[in-house]
Scaffold this motif. Structure first.
Motif, mmCIF file in Angstrom:
data_model
loop_
_atom_site.group_PDB
_atom_site.id
_atom_site.type_symbol
_atom_site.label_atom_id
_atom_site.label_comp_id
_atom_site.label_asym_id
_atom_site.label_seq_id
_atom_site.Cartn_x
_atom_site.Cartn_y
_atom_site.Cartn_z
ATOM 1 N N LYS A 249 0.845 -1.204 0.000
ATOM 2 C CA LYS A 249 0.000 0.000 0.000
ATOM 3 C C LYS A 249 0.880 1.253 0.000
ATOM 4 C CE LYS A 249 -3.633 2.578 2.327
ATOM 5 N NZ LYS A 249 -4.412 2.865 1.122
ATOM 6 N N PHE A 252 2.273 1.898 -3.356
ATOM 7 C CA PHE A 252 1.257 2.524 -4.204
ATOM 8 C C PHE A 252 1.202 4.030 -3.937
ATOM 9 C CE2 PHE A 252 -3.134 3.931 -4.834
ATOM 10 C CZ PHE A 252 -3.358 3.542 -6.138
ATOM 11 N N THR A 253 1.189 4.381 -2.658
ATOM 12 C CA THR A 253 1.167 5.794 -2.271
ATOM 13 C C THR A 253 2.387 6.530 -2.834
ATOM 14 O OG1 THR A 253 -0.021 5.234 -0.260
ATOM 15 C CG2 THR A 253 1.118 7.352 -0.266
ATOM 16 N N VAL A 256 2.033 7.248 -6.574
ATOM 17 C CA VAL A 256 1.084 8.330 -6.832
ATOM 18 C C VAL A 256 1.709 9.680 -6.465
ATOM 19 C CG1 VAL A 256 -1.130 9.327 -6.114
ATOM 20 C CG2 VAL A 256 -0.960 6.870 -6.575
ATOM 21 N N LYS A 257 2.389 9.698 -5.327
ATOM 22 C CA LYS A 257 2.984 10.967 -4.876
ATOM 23 C C LYS A 257 4.068 11.459 -5.831
ATOM 24 C CE LYS A 257 2.293 10.967 0.109
ATOM 25 N NZ LYS A 257 2.935 10.824 1.431
ATOM 26 N N VAL A 258 4.954 10.562 -6.235
ATOM 27 C CA VAL A 258 6.059 10.985 -7.091
ATOM 28 C C VAL A 258 5.531 11.516 -8.425
ATOM 29 C CG1 VAL A 258 8.068 10.190 -8.402
ATOM 30 C CG2 VAL A 258 7.782 9.488 -6.016
ATOM 31 N N PHE B 104 11.089 15.755 0.131
ATOM 32 C CA PHE B 104 10.020 15.519 -0.841
ATOM 33 C C PHE B 104 8.703 16.045 -0.308
ATOM 34 C CE2 PHE B 104 6.419 13.273 -2.516
ATOM 35 C CZ PHE B 104 6.634 13.327 -3.877
ATOM 36 N N VAL B 106 4.503 16.949 -1.525
ATOM 37 C CA VAL B 106 3.466 16.987 -2.549
ATOM 38 C C VAL B 106 2.158 17.350 -1.859
ATOM 39 C CG1 VAL B 106 2.808 14.556 -2.382
ATOM 40 C CG2 VAL B 106 2.545 15.740 -4.551
ATOM 41 N N PHE B 147 -3.825 8.539 -0.837
ATOM 42 C CA PHE B 147 -3.473 9.044 0.488
ATOM 43 C C PHE B 147 -4.229 10.318 0.859
ATOM 44 C CE2 PHE B 147 -0.911 12.718 -0.757
ATOM 45 C CZ PHE B 147 -0.657 12.423 -2.089
ATOM 46 N N THR B 421 -5.465 -5.235 0.073
ATOM 47 C CA THR B 421 -4.087 -4.800 0.335
ATOM 48 C C THR B 421 -3.973 -3.295 0.086
ATOM 49 O OG1 THR B 421 -3.172 -6.940 -0.287
ATOM 50 C CG2 THR B 421 -1.668 -5.071 -0.343
#
Ligand code: B12
Ligand code: SF4
Lengths: 469, 441
Positions: A249, A252-253, A256-258, B104, B106, B147, B421
């Motif tokens: 997970k 995945f985050t 998406v963030k990058v 970093f 965002v 997120f 997941t």
């Protein structure tokens, strides 16, 4: 790209409407620059010295948000990155995810060559083309530079596919580079321990390099900034692909963030992203479960921003869905894939051969064509212009009507009465309701075939040639 | 004997020769040196001097280039020659000893302001039904698994049960041969053995072109299934637009109070009758359109405005096309619908359901082997089929789909595993990937 209206691009163009680019006006050309269907260099006048400044300014404005990186050389060269949007419907995604399948340097030479050949020969026909996979990733499992160099050499001799050289040991990477230096391979990878040496190799050999910072985006960005300052922006980012649970997970985050940061304009991190679904094999012992899970992880990151990935399973039940999900995501959503509307010959038809009607939606056309060709049926196949819509949707939406079919027939120059002995056409089963209209419009005999072209061979056996009335 | 000279001596020497600046020095063609005011310079010395000066000018030019001045053009025009060979660039990469610090960052998406509607299926005894549990979907404030905002509910799978034996791909059929003539047993099997969250009973035998089973008889099957299992259920018609309203009405009646999902209302049948049945007997409506966002808005609007269906009783099915057979449309259609909903289009803020079973229509899922000789071997279809269904569903889950109608037990298991997941509810042993390259596989 930094601009989003044709007007903004137009300001930089020569404004002569000379037509060299193939568009009637500079404004029309500007619109194509914005939707990225033309390249700036298609406007030859702007390449003249007097426009140099404008050219350079516009070129910079048009550059995609995510840098485009080139791996390999020659015909099989691979491009990754180059995207401008987060959702495909906003434009389209460019440069489809590159799939690299692995070999390793402790493999038997014979097995290695066989596996590389399997990878480069794998293909599956789909809408007029073969779907194929793209690269070979060579993993160093021996930690021996000599062994690795030899394996790379063998792979170089066996295939033109672009390569990824995988090791965290700079000496091993160097040996690999020596064996493949004319092939512009991708280095995998610089990490927090070896980055200085790997950066030097990347600069010395002038090759793209992957930065690996598992689940540490600060580190990833630091490395990217540092490498850029040292003189290379040929970078690929690997934020780590964890195969299971909460770690997955998090992965995945991270993806998406990058990508979001890159598209939002953070140049320091606007590079292509690598996924390594291979790690599924570290979580599963049984090969079928591992293959399945690897395919699942690969699908997730093909959809969400993976630009290149390293995979292990070469089972067709892994590779076929991978190829198709990639095609799904990277098909340009702005236009259906079509074939030119025309009368096509399948096999070697004669005046006695059947004449079949279908649409010019590529998926429909090639499905039907391959059903006929692979069963060695000689016939004429008419692709009617339905604006690239399949049979059922075109009937529902009015793009496939008796009048349209008649027009298509006339425009193709084919004359049913003269060119056939039977004056008969066969419609797809799904447009049975057009039969009556079609008879009236064309004056020909109209037969209705089965709903699925897969059943055409059996159907033709029973129904062809048509009984004389 | 020729005299060797060092660079450092040059300025001294020029000074010796009484030259204050290089104004008086001209360099021409074949490196000839004329120094005005100087008397009879030894040719060897002059040569050496010339060489050094040229070297210097080259270095100077390099510095000029590094400062951004196009020195080579100057040379070219000064010497009347074409492109100068590019002087060897100085190694520009500065040696960096420490990583440049960087943080970093965002931002979250700021225009996802509208939550997706929550819809509950099934009713327990407390709510006038007989289900042991209910299922709630929707409620999202972001794209799935993002997120930006926690996803309130996981994805759910409802497994297909048919009221008569139907044609199925071989690898699907193998799982149901023992129950194929008994919908109630079939329903039990998918819940007990295959971990289905819900059951869909498809009343396809009611189609006049199939068995034309009466609505009354079909309703009996619904009762049997409700008896057999205690999970929430979905009731599907045959897809025949004339017959479905009648069939679903009757089914809704016998399922009164169970808050089932009625599948479906669509624009090509009397959707108002189906909506009314749902209202009268306390159910939820599946609003089904065919890959068209505007049609979806239209139908939802009609259900809400014209039929007075409350918002918490609508789920959408924007149509599922299989991987390789239009999934690109289906995926983007759903993604657009979900984004529009999050951004405030309240005709589209409903949870979504997918007929993932459609994946079995793809040849790749069921054919023994490729019909084309040029294709590489397709491998065993027993493995190809389930993964086709999984990837079709998975793609749509990422586009915002909440609920999946599925068929193959393996597909259900794997799809649940990956969606949960990403949702964040699967615990597993942590895996160290730092040295994945060397992994033995
Ligand atoms: C993808 C799709 C779309 C895409 C179309 C993409 C495209 N470029 O074609 C989009 C989103 C645009 C679309 C729109 C619409 N669609 Co639509 N769509 C589908 C979907 C999901 C798949 C269709 C498909 O591509 N099949 C694969 C191709 C290869 O099939 P095919 O062209 O029919 O070819 C096969 C056969 O016809 C046959 N065949 C072909 N040629 C020949 C020739 C001969 C001689 C023979 C014998 C056989 C034969 O063999 C082929 C292989 O099996 C189907 C549902 C489904 N799962 O089937 C609905 C479906 C076709 N759509 C439908 C509808 C109603 C529409 C819309 C009208 C919806 C709307 N309200 O706007 C619009 C119309 C748009 C238009 N015409 O402009 C309905 C049609 C209902 C009906 N029977 O009338 C369907 C069946 C959905 C449903 N169940 O209601 N759709
Ligand atoms: S080639 Fe350039 S100048 Fe000529 S019409 Fe096209 S955009 Fe305008």
């Amino acid at each position: 790209m930094k601009i989003n209206s044709p007007l903004e691009a137009y300001k930089f163009l020569p404004a002569t409407n000379c037509g060299e680019c193939g568009e009637p006006t500079c404004m029309a050309f500007a619109a194509h620059l914005i939707d990225r269907s033309h390249k700036l260099t298609d406007c030859t006048p702007i390449l003249e010295p007097k426009f140099k400044k404008k050219y350079e300014e516009l070129d910079a404005l048009l550059a995609p948000e995510i840098r485009e990186i080139v791996i390999g050389v020659g015909e099989k060269v691979a491009k990754i990155g180059g995207d401008d949007v987060l959702y495909r419907h906003k434009l389209t995604f460019f440069n489809q995810t590159q799939y690299a399948y692995d070999v390793w340097d402790t493999m038997d030479e014979k097995d290695l060559v066989e596996r590389v050949n399997y990878i480069q020969d794998f293909k599956k026909f789909y809408v007029g083309n073969f779907l194929t996979v793209d690269m070979v990733a060579i993993r160093c499992t021996s930690n021996d530079p000599k062994k690795f160099g030899a394996a790379v050499k063998k792979v170089v001799e066996t295939t033109d596919l672009p390569l990824i050289l995988c090791s965290f040991n700079p000496e091993v990477l160097k040996a690999g580079l020596e064996a493949s230096k004319d092939r512009n391979p991708l280095l995998y990878a610089a990490n927090k321990d070896n980055w200085k040496e790997v950066a030097e190799l990347a600069l010395e050999y002038d090759v793209p390099v992957t930065l690996f910072a598992p689940n540490d985006l600060d580190l990833l960005k630091s490395m990217a900034k540092t490498f850029a300052a040292m003189g290379t922006e040929k970078l690929v980012l690997d934020p780590g692909t964890f195969p299971t649970g909460k770690q997955l997970k998090q992965t995945f985050t991270n993806f998406v963030k990058v990508r979001r940061a890159g598209i939002d304009g953070d140049r320091d991190i606007a590079y292509p992203i690598m996924a390594v679904p291979f790690t599924a094999w570290m979580a599963h012992d049984d090969p079928v479960s591992a293959s399945y899970w690897e395919t699942v992880v690969a699908s997730v990151f093909t959809i969400k921003y993976g630009d290149i990935m390293i995979l292990h399973s070469t089972e067709p039940y892994a590779m076929l869905p991978e190829l198709h999900i990639r095609d799904t995501i990277y098909t340009d959503p702005r236009k259906p894939v079509t074939v030119d509307p025309a009368m096509y010959k399948v096999g070697e038809p004669t005046a006695d051969s059947p004449v079949l009607v279908t649409t010019n939606f590529a998926l429909t056309y090639y499905t039907v064509e391959s059903d006929l060709a692979s069963n060695k049926i000689d016939c004429f196949l008419w692709a009617i212009d339905t604006d690239g819509i399949g049979v059922e949707a075109a009937v529902a939406g009015g793009q496939l009507t008796a009048a349209k079919i008649k027009k298509g027939i006339e425009e193709s120059g084919f004359d049913l009465k003269k060119d056939t002995t039977h004056n008969t056409i066969i419609l797809p089963g799904l447009c049975a309701r057009l039969q009556g209209d079609m008879e009236d419009e064309s004056g020909a005999n109209v037969m209705v075939g089965p709903a699925d072209s897969g059943r055409l061979p059996g159907w033709l056996e029973k129904n062809w040639p048509p009984q004389k009335k | 004997m020729t005299k060797k000279m060092k660079l450092s001596q040059l300025s001294d020497m020029l000074q010796d020769l009484d030259v204050e600046s290089l104004e008086g020095v001209t360099i021409e063609g074949d490196i000839e040196l004329n120094i005005t005011g100087g008397g009879g310079l030894n040719p060897a010395l002059a040569y050496a001097l010339g060489s050094e000066i040229s070297q210097i000018s080259l270095h100077m030019a390099n510095i000029g280039r590094m400062l951004g001045f196009p020195a080579e053009q100057l040379f070219a025009s000064a010497f009347g020659m074409g492109e100068m060979p590019q002087p060897q660039a100085l190694p520009t990469s500065p040696k960096i000893q420490e990583l440049l610090a960087s943080k970093f960052e965002v931002s979250k998406v700021d225009n996802w302001k509208n939550p997706i509607q929550e819809v509950t299926l099934g009713a327990t005894s407390g709510d006038g039904g007989s289900r042991k549990n209910t299922v709630t979907i929707g409620g999202e404030n972001a794209l799935p698994y993002y997120f930006d905002a926690e996803m309130p509910h996981r994805n759910y799978v409802t497994m297909d049960v048919f009221d008569m034996p139907i044609g199925m791909a071989k690898s699907v059929k193998g799982n149901y041969e023992d129950v194929i003539n008994d919908p109630a047993e079939w329903a039990k099997k998918v819940v007990r053995e295959f971990n289905a969250d819900m059951v869909t009973i498809h009343l396809i035998s009611t189609d006049p072109l199939i068995n034309d089973t009466s609505a009354k008889e079909a309703a009996k099957v619904v009762e049997d299934v409700l008896q057999a299992v205690d999970v929430p259920i979905v009731i599907g018609g045959s897809g025949n637009p004339e017959k479905d309203p009648e069939v679903l009405e009757k089914a809704a009646e016998v399922a009164e109070g169970e808050r089932v999902l009625l599948a479906s209302a669509s624009l090509n049948l009397d959707y108002a009758r189906i909506a009314k049945a749902a209202m009268d007997y306390g159910h939820v409506v599946l609003s089904w359109t065919q890959l068209e966002i505007n049609a979806q808005k239209e139908l939802n609007r009609k259900l809400m405005k014209q039929c007075n269906v409350p918002r918490d009783r609508i789920i959408m099915d924007p149509t599922t096309a299989a991987l390789g057979y239009g999934l690109d449309y289906a995926y983007t259609n759903m993604e657009r619908i979900r984004l529009a909903g999050l951004m405030g289009d309240d005709e589209l803020t409903f949870p979504m359901s997918s007929g993932t079973t459609n994946a079995w229509g793809a040849r790749e899922a069921w054919m023994v082997s490729s019909p084309l000789k040029q294709d590489s071997d397709w491998g065993p279809r027993e493995y190809r089929g389930p993964i086709w269904e999984i990837v079709t569903g998975l793609a749509l889950s990422l586009a915002g789909n909440d609920m999946f109608m599925m068929m193959h037990p393996t597909s259900v298991q794997v799809l649940k595993e990956i969606t949960q997941t990403l949702y964040g509810s699967i615990e597993s042993e942590e895996i160290d990937i730092t040295n994945w390259i060397g992994a033995e596989v």
